[in-house]
Design an enzyme around this catalytic site. Structure first.
Site, short mmCIF file in Angstrom:
data_model
loop_
_atom_site.label_atom_id
_atom_site.label_comp_id
_atom_site.label_asym_id
_atom_site.label_seq_id
_atom_site.Cartn_x
_atom_site.Cartn_y
_atom_site.Cartn_z
N HIS A 1 0.83 -1.20 0.00
CA HIS A 1 0.00 0.00 0.00
C HIS A 1 0.87 1.26 0.00
O HIS A 1 1.78 1.39 0.80
CB HIS A 1 -0.91 -0.01 1.23
CG HIS A 1 -1.88 1.11 1.27
ND1 HIS A 1 -2.29 1.67 2.44
CD2 HIS A 1 -2.53 1.78 0.29
CE1 HIS A 1 -3.16 2.64 2.19
NE2 HIS A 1 -3.31 2.73 0.88
N ASP B 1 6.73 4.96 -21.46
CA ASP B 1 7.08 4.73 -22.86
C ASP B 1 8.57 4.44 -22.97
O ASP B 1 9.31 4.53 -21.98
CB ASP B 1 6.64 5.91 -23.73
CG ASP B 1 7.28 7.24 -23.35
OD1 ASP B 1 8.45 7.26 -22.91
OD2 ASP B 1 6.61 8.28 -23.50
N HIS C 1 5.61 17.66 -16.69
CA HIS C 1 6.43 16.48 -16.99
C HIS C 1 7.68 16.42 -16.11
O HIS C 1 8.06 15.34 -15.66
CB HIS C 1 6.81 16.48 -18.47
CG HIS C 1 7.52 15.25 -18.92
ND1 HIS C 1 6.96 14.00 -18.85
CD2 HIS C 1 8.76 15.07 -19.44
CE1 HIS C 1 7.82 13.10 -19.31
NE2 HIS C 1 8.92 13.72 -19.67
N ALA D 1 3.41 8.89 -22.93
CA ALA D 1 2.63 7.71 -22.54
C ALA D 1 3.26 7.15 -21.27
O ALA D 1 3.93 6.13 -21.27
CB ALA D 1 2.60 6.67 -23.66
#
Length: 129
Positions: free
Chosen positions: A20, A28, A96, A119
């Site tokens: 947890h 990608d 990003h 991705a």
């Protein structure tokens, strides 16, 4: 021998060790991977296996309580954004560079052969009870 689910022994073993709050980056082929997290590299050729195939296989075996992706996905890869939106209605989007920084604390990185930009998704593991 396993007859269903994830057959890759390295990935199946890494999944079994998650708890947890642990995070898993599904990325990608171009995502920079920092030193530290355990990496299972599934990339074979550009596009194989795809981000969607690997993500769905992981979601069949993991309890996920949250997901984070790069906000740049909206414009750079609308198909991946749509996929993540259907899997995670409360998907968190961050710059990003912030996603790359979060990757350093991931317990596991699963690299796909995906050749479309952004991705990438960081999954936060939950519990089944």
């Amino acid at each position: 021998m396993k007859k269903s689910g994830i057959l890759n022994r390295h990935l199946a073993g890494a999944i079994a060790e998650l708890g947890h709050g642990d995070t898993v980056l599904v990325c990608d082929a171009g995502m920079p991977i920092p030193s530290g997290p355990r990496v299972v590299d599934l990339a074979f050729r550009a596009g194989t296996p795809s981000f969607a195939e690997v993500l769905d296989g992981l979601l069949d075996e993991l309890v996920v309580e949250g997901a984070t992706a790069a906000e740049e996905i909206r414009e750079a890869n609308p198909a991946a954004k749509a996929l993540l939106g259907t899997r995670f209605p409360r998907l968190e989007l961050v710059p990003h560079d912030d996603l790359k920084a979060l990757t350093a604390t991931a317990r596991l990185v699963v690299r796909t052969g995906e050749a479309r930009p952004y991705a990438n998704v960081l999954l936060r593991c939950g519990v089944f009870f």
